[in-house]
Design a protein around this motif. Structure first.
Motif, mmCIF file in Angstrom:
data_model
loop_
_atom_site.group_PDB
_atom_site.id
_atom_site.type_symbol
_atom_site.label_atom_id
_atom_site.label_comp_id
_atom_site.label_asym_id
_atom_site.label_seq_id
_atom_site.Cartn_x
_atom_site.Cartn_y
_atom_site.Cartn_z
ATOM 1 N N SER A 75 0.825 -1.213 0.000
ATOM 2 C CA SER A 75 0.000 0.000 0.000
ATOM 3 C C SER A 75 0.852 1.253 0.000
ATOM 4 O O SER A 75 0.538 2.230 -0.668
ATOM 5 C CB SER A 75 -0.920 0.020 1.218
ATOM 6 O OG SER A 75 -1.869 -1.001 1.123
ATOM 7 N N ARG A 76 1.923 1.240 0.773
ATOM 8 C CA ARG A 76 2.822 2.405 0.822
ATOM 9 C C ARG A 76 3.414 2.641 -0.565
ATOM 10 O O ARG A 76 3.453 3.766 -1.046
ATOM 11 C CB ARG A 76 3.906 2.172 1.861
ATOM 12 C CG ARG A 76 4.938 3.245 1.970
ATOM 13 C CD ARG A 76 4.554 4.452 2.767
ATOM 14 N NE ARG A 76 3.928 4.143 4.024
ATOM 15 C CZ ARG A 76 3.245 5.035 4.734
ATOM 16 N NH1 ARG A 76 3.134 6.273 4.302
ATOM 17 N NH2 ARG A 76 2.664 4.724 5.857
ATOM 18 N N SER A 79 0.778 3.961 -2.821
ATOM 19 C CA SER A 79 0.408 5.343 -2.475
ATOM 20 C C SER A 79 1.433 6.335 -3.015
ATOM 21 O O SER A 79 1.108 7.488 -3.289
ATOM 22 C CB SER A 79 0.262 5.504 -0.963
ATOM 23 O OG SER A 79 1.528 5.558 -0.325
ATOM 24 N N GLU A 82 0.368 7.523 -6.366
ATOM 25 C CA GLU A 82 -0.894 8.253 -6.491
ATOM 26 C C GLU A 82 -0.593 9.697 -6.850
ATOM 27 O O GLU A 82 0.451 10.230 -6.506
ATOM 28 C CB GLU A 82 -1.665 8.226 -5.165
ATOM 29 C CG GLU A 82 -2.299 6.917 -4.852
ATOM 30 C CD GLU A 82 -3.096 6.979 -3.550
ATOM 31 O OE1 GLU A 82 -2.957 7.955 -2.798
ATOM 32 O OE2 GLU A 82 -3.847 6.037 -3.311
ATOM 33 N N PRO A 85 -2.458 12.331 -2.182
ATOM 34 C CA PRO A 85 -3.126 11.528 -1.155
ATOM 35 C C PRO A 85 -4.195 12.329 -0.416
ATOM 36 O O PRO A 85 -3.890 13.056 0.516
ATOM 37 C CB PRO A 85 -1.973 11.144 -0.219
ATOM 38 C CG PRO A 85 -0.977 12.246 -0.382
ATOM 39 C CD PRO A 85 -1.156 12.800 -1.758
ATOM 40 N N SER A 108 -7.130 -0.176 -2.693
ATOM 41 C CA SER A 108 -6.602 0.607 -1.578
ATOM 42 C C SER A 108 -7.720 1.512 -1.075
ATOM 43 O O SER A 108 -7.903 2.629 -1.546
ATOM 44 C CB SER A 108 -5.394 1.420 -2.035
ATOM 45 O OG SER A 108 -4.753 1.984 -0.931
ATOM 46 N N PRO A 111 -5.666 4.511 1.744
ATOM 47 C CA PRO A 111 -4.226 4.350 1.521
ATOM 48 C C PRO A 111 -3.394 5.018 2.609
ATOM 49 O O PRO A 111 -3.896 5.839 3.370
ATOM 50 C CB PRO A 111 -4.012 5.036 0.171
ATOM 51 C CG PRO A 111 -5.118 6.012 0.056
ATOM 52 C CD PRO A 111 -6.284 5.410 0.778
ATOM 53 N N HIS A 113 -1.048 7.530 4.509
ATOM 54 C CA HIS A 113 -1.032 8.992 4.453
ATOM 55 C C HIS A 113 -0.031 9.487 5.482
ATOM 56 O O HIS A 113 0.114 8.890 6.546
ATOM 57 C CB HIS A 113 -2.437 9.522 4.747
ATOM 58 C CG HIS A 113 -2.648 10.940 4.351
ATOM 59 N ND1 HIS A 113 -2.116 11.995 5.041
ATOM 60 C CD2 HIS A 113 -3.339 11.476 3.327
ATOM 61 C CE1 HIS A 113 -2.483 13.125 4.466
ATOM 62 N NE2 HIS A 113 -3.211 12.844 3.416
ATOM 63 N N GLU A 119 -3.833 1.605 7.442
ATOM 64 C CA GLU A 119 -4.426 1.649 6.118
ATOM 65 C C GLU A 119 -5.435 0.519 6.005
ATOM 66 O O GLU A 119 -5.366 -0.464 6.761
ATOM 67 C CB GLU A 119 -3.360 1.527 5.032
ATOM 68 C CG GLU A 119 -2.528 0.266 5.150
ATOM 69 C CD GLU A 119 -1.299 0.296 4.274
ATOM 70 O OE1 GLU A 119 -1.373 -0.253 3.152
ATOM 71 O OE2 GLU A 119 -0.281 0.841 4.698
#
Length: 196
Positions: A75-76, A79, A82, A85, A108, A111, A113, A119
């Motif tokens: 996920s990191r 992210s 992206e 965020p 996600s 996500p 942050h 998350e």
């Protein structure tokens, strides 16, 4: 998006293209050659090269290996590609990543942050599908897995948990893990991940 080749590469600005660029940046930040990354990750040099050029989409297992080497949760990493965020994540704007060859889809929901340690991820596995990870990206990563629909077998280390709709298992991940959908229908589950 699966492990199939993409003839002309993904469109500029797509999640696949941004992911490929970020993976190349991470390797560059460490000053590693493709050979060194291949040795550290167990993924071949030619495959890594094609992934970084966005000619090949990484599988869930491959991303898991790269996340371990780069000490990031999946996920990191996602992210980081992206566009921005946001605090509010509308359903239609949640990043979705799929490994079609493995029968796995990952959304996600909430996500990573800056300043937040948790998350929320939604996973879906087709009947008979399985995904396995050799090691956690961050040792001691806290997981809470809640089954929304279907059934799943989750193996953490040497212990396997059979879960059905409504069941939840929680654990800290120190070693290998595996998610398997025994069927007959697909399984959908939520994972809450909290960094140690």
């Amino acid at each position: 998006m699966g492990s199939a080749e993409v003839a002309a590469g993904p469109p500029d600005g797509s999640v696949d293209a941004r992911l490929a660029a970020r993976l190349g940046e991470l390797r560059g930040e460490r000053g590693w050659s493709l050979e060194e990354l291949a040795e550290r990750s167990g993924v071949s040099r030619s495959t890594l090269s094609r992934v970084e050029r966005a000619e090949l989409s990484p599988t869930a297992a491959m991303l898991g290996k790269l996340c371990t080497v780069y000490e990031r949760t999946m996920s990191r990493l996602l992210s980081e590609v992206e566009r921005e965020p946001p605090g509010l994540v509308r359903a239609g704007r949640q990043e979705v990543w799929a490994d079609t060859s493995a029968g796995f889809v990952r959304r996600s929901v909430s996500p990573p942050h800056a300043g937040l340690r948790g998350e929320v991820i939604e996973g879906e596995l087709l009947p008979g599908a399985a995904i396995a990870y050799d090691a956690p990206p961050v040792p001691g990563l806290e997981h809470h897995v809640w089954v929304l629909d279907g059934a799943v077998e989750i193996t953490v280390g040497e212990e396997t948990h059979g879960l059905r709709r409504g069941d939840c298992v929680r654990f800290r991940l120190w070693g290998p893990s595996r998610y398997h959908c025994p069927g007959p229908a697909a399984v959908r589950y939520a994972v809450v991940v909290v960094l140690p």
